[in-house]
Design a protein around this motif. Sequence first.
Motif, mmCIF file in Angstrom:
data_model
loop_
_atom_site.group_PDB
_atom_site.id
_atom_site.type_symbol
_atom_site.label_atom_id
_atom_site.label_comp_id
_atom_site.label_asym_id
_atom_site.label_seq_id
_atom_site.Cartn_x
_atom_site.Cartn_y
_atom_site.Cartn_z
ATOM 1 N N SER A 62 -3.633 68.994 16.306
ATOM 2 C CA SER A 62 -2.401 69.309 15.571
ATOM 3 C C SER A 62 -1.187 68.738 16.296
ATOM 4 N N ILE A 63 -1.149 68.926 17.616
ATOM 5 C CA ILE A 63 -0.042 68.410 18.412
ATOM 6 C C ILE A 63 0.018 66.889 18.323
ATOM 7 N N SER A 64 -1.130 66.243 18.445
ATOM 8 C CA SER A 64 -1.166 64.773 18.401
ATOM 9 C C SER A 64 -0.634 64.243 17.071
ATOM 10 N N ILE A 65 -1.029 64.902 15.983
ATOM 11 C CA ILE A 65 -0.565 64.480 14.662
ATOM 12 C C ILE A 65 0.936 64.696 14.525
ATOM 13 N N LEU A 66 1.408 65.866 14.940
ATOM 14 C CA LEU A 66 2.839 66.155 14.851
ATOM 15 C C LEU A 66 3.652 65.187 15.698
ATOM 16 N N LYS A 67 3.132 64.850 16.878
ATOM 17 C CA LYS A 67 3.862 63.914 17.738
ATOM 18 C C LYS A 67 3.919 62.519 17.110
ATOM 19 N N LEU A 68 2.812 62.068 16.536
ATOM 20 C CA LEU A 68 2.801 60.769 15.869
ATOM 21 C C LEU A 68 3.845 60.710 14.755
ATOM 22 N N ILE A 69 3.840 61.735 13.915
ATOM 23 C CA ILE A 69 4.759 61.749 12.779
ATOM 24 C C ILE A 69 6.193 61.980 13.251
ATOM 25 N N GLY A 70 6.366 62.843 14.248
ATOM 26 C CA GLY A 70 7.698 63.089 14.793
ATOM 27 C C GLY A 70 8.299 61.856 15.428
ATOM 28 N N ASP A 71 7.483 61.113 16.177
ATOM 29 C CA ASP A 71 7.971 59.879 16.806
ATOM 30 C C ASP A 71 8.350 58.848 15.747
ATOM 31 N N TYR A 72 7.508 58.735 14.712
ATOM 32 C CA TYR A 72 7.818 57.804 13.620
ATOM 33 C C TYR A 72 9.147 58.175 12.973
ATOM 34 N N THR A 73 9.313 59.462 12.672
ATOM 35 C CA THR A 73 10.548 59.927 12.025
ATOM 36 C C THR A 73 11.756 59.640 12.902
ATOM 37 N N PHE A 74 11.631 59.924 14.183
ATOM 38 C CA PHE A 74 12.730 59.672 15.124
ATOM 39 C C PHE A 74 13.135 58.200 15.122
ATOM 40 N N HIS A 75 12.158 57.305 15.245
ATOM 41 C CA HIS A 75 12.472 55.875 15.331
ATOM 42 C C HIS A 75 13.068 55.356 14.023
ATOM 43 N N ARG A 76 12.557 55.847 12.895
ATOM 44 C CA ARG A 76 13.128 55.411 11.622
ATOM 45 C C ARG A 76 14.591 55.849 11.496
ATOM 46 N N LEU A 77 14.873 57.089 11.823
ATOM 47 C CA LEU A 77 16.237 57.604 11.723
ATOM 48 C C LEU A 77 17.173 56.891 12.695
ATOM 49 N N LYS A 78 16.680 56.683 13.905
ATOM 50 C CA LYS A 78 17.506 55.994 14.903
ATOM 51 C C LYS A 78 17.802 54.570 14.469
ATOM 52 N N ASP A 79 16.799 53.886 13.928
ATOM 53 C CA ASP A 79 16.996 52.510 13.466
ATOM 54 C C ASP A 79 17.983 52.433 12.295
ATOM 55 N N MET A 80 18.074 53.513 11.525
ATOM 56 C CA MET A 80 19.056 53.549 10.431
ATOM 57 C C MET A 80 20.487 53.659 10.949
ATOM 58 N N GLY A 81 20.633 54.102 12.195
ATOM 59 C CA GLY A 81 21.962 54.286 12.762
ATOM 60 C C GLY A 81 22.372 55.734 12.928
ATOM 61 N N LEU A 82 21.448 56.659 12.705
ATOM 62 C CA LEU A 82 21.752 58.079 12.879
ATOM 63 C C LEU A 82 21.640 58.462 14.351
ATOM 64 N N ARG A 83 22.417 59.465 14.741
ATOM 65 C CA ARG A 83 22.264 60.039 16.077
ATOM 66 C C ARG A 83 21.163 61.092 15.997
ATOM 67 N N VAL A 84 20.135 60.936 16.816
ATOM 68 C CA VAL A 84 19.010 61.862 16.742
ATOM 69 C C VAL A 84 18.291 61.877 18.090
ATOM 70 N N VAL A 85 17.783 63.043 18.459
ATOM 71 C CA VAL A 85 17.029 63.218 19.696
ATOM 72 C C VAL A 85 15.554 63.343 19.343
ATOM 73 N N GLN A 86 14.704 62.720 20.133
ATOM 74 C CA GLN A 86 13.269 62.734 19.875
ATOM 75 C C GLN A 86 12.698 64.141 20.040
ATOM 76 N N ALA A 87 11.835 64.535 19.117
ATOM 77 C CA ALA A 87 11.212 65.863 19.177
ATOM 78 C C ALA A 87 10.281 65.961 20.373
ATOM 79 N N GLU A 88 10.258 67.144 20.997
ATOM 80 C CA GLU A 88 9.391 67.407 22.146
ATOM 81 C C GLU A 88 8.385 68.519 21.863
ATOM 82 N N GLY A 89 8.419 69.030 20.641
ATOM 83 C CA GLY A 89 7.497 70.080 20.248
ATOM 84 C C GLY A 89 7.857 70.590 18.868
ATOM 85 N N GLY A 90 6.935 71.340 18.255
ATOM 86 C CA GLY A 90 7.190 71.863 16.915
ATOM 87 C C GLY A 90 7.220 70.764 15.874
ATOM 88 N N PHE A 91 8.081 70.901 14.864
ATOM 89 C CA PHE A 91 8.109 69.885 13.802
ATOM 90 C C PHE A 91 9.495 69.670 13.215
#
Length: 423
Positions: free
Chosen positions: A295-324
């Motif tokens: 579960s953690i591995s899946i959430l981290k994969l999707i969380g990292d993807y979401t973070f990079h997409r948002l950051k590449d759009m130009g949004l200010r965002v901090v990478q998730a370290e847990g949860g969702f």
Amino acid sequence: MGYSILNPGISGLKSSATLAINEKCAQLEMDGRKVYRLGFGQSPFPVPDLIIEGLKEHAHVKNYLPVRGLPQLREAISRHYSAKYNLQIDAANILIGPGSKELLFILQSVLSGSLILPSPSWVSYAPQAQIISKSTVWVETFFENKWVLDPDDLDRALSANSFEQPLLLLNYPNNPTGTTIPEDLLIRLSEVARKHGVLILSDEIYGELSFSGQHQSIAQYYPEGTIISTGISKWLGAGGWRLGLFIVPSELNLVADSMAKMASETFTSASAPIQYAAVNAYSQFCHLSGYIENSISILKLIGDYTFHRLKDMGLRVVQAEGGFYVFPDFVNFSEMLAKKDIFTSEELCSNLLSETGVALLPGSDFGRHQNELTTRLSFVDFDGEKALTLYKEHQGKNQEPEISLLAPNIIEAMDKIQEWLSL
């Protein structure tokens, strides 16, 4: 004949923002709209079979249980967390309730002091204080510090005010930011709390979903003044089962006793079959390790993807370290949004939902300023059971599944946000 609401704490109270967005999304879907459910924070994963079997075996149990909870469950919880945190946890001081949310309300009700909240904080902490007319003091956190409470800022806030036994509420991994509190800051925060005689409610409901697998509790550094709050909703996917728990230190027996008295006059006891099923969660925790790790591995994969997409759009965002969750800030688009008459996070989320179907929650629901363009995004709009199956299949090939297979709705939602920002 008209009726007046006598309790002034109810005046101006809104429905829970997280529950409201879930119901709004459901209504839009009934109307035929395609909705991307990034507003409601519910685990997408199925409840493990081990826990379901425990529920089946005890579905016939109909008697009321002790107010503080099933003794076998409290013993199992005591053993689990004593070993996890190297603490001496007394099973007699563990309270089981119908969700940690209810226990939190009872705790706030039995304490007379002010509530100290980092901003942002989960949507229900402050409204609960409002209901019982408890004063709330917000302490600002900042993007540059990954939205983590700075001990010096806490010290200044406590020094500047005279509080009667304040309650500091910490939540980590955090809802809404997805970040956690590193060990050095836990130690410093514990020192500040001890200096000022502050009681801490440490909400660790996402503790088992820390991406590092090394979650630590502030109770390890401030055991005499910390109550740990957790439950089975997030890491076991059992939100609707409504089972939460508080771990209270022996130094706070009076608090535990007072909570138990109030519980006896309100919810009486949590559901008996659910409590029996939860025994397996803590007494056979080792058998759940694969489920949790995947579960953690899946959430981290999707969380990292979401973070990079948002950051590449130009949004200010901090990478998730847990949860969702992540907590994207649209401040870099403020001029463009102003041309659409969007000046607040509430207006931002309302327009985004109506124009794209992407549901986010405004930062103002979490204690941020109205004119700040922060939002909470919950990256759980995917089929958790299917994702676990796919992940296990790819594990056998020493591969990670593509995000397009795990969470196609997340990709579509990111595309929708990017397109909307480019219009």
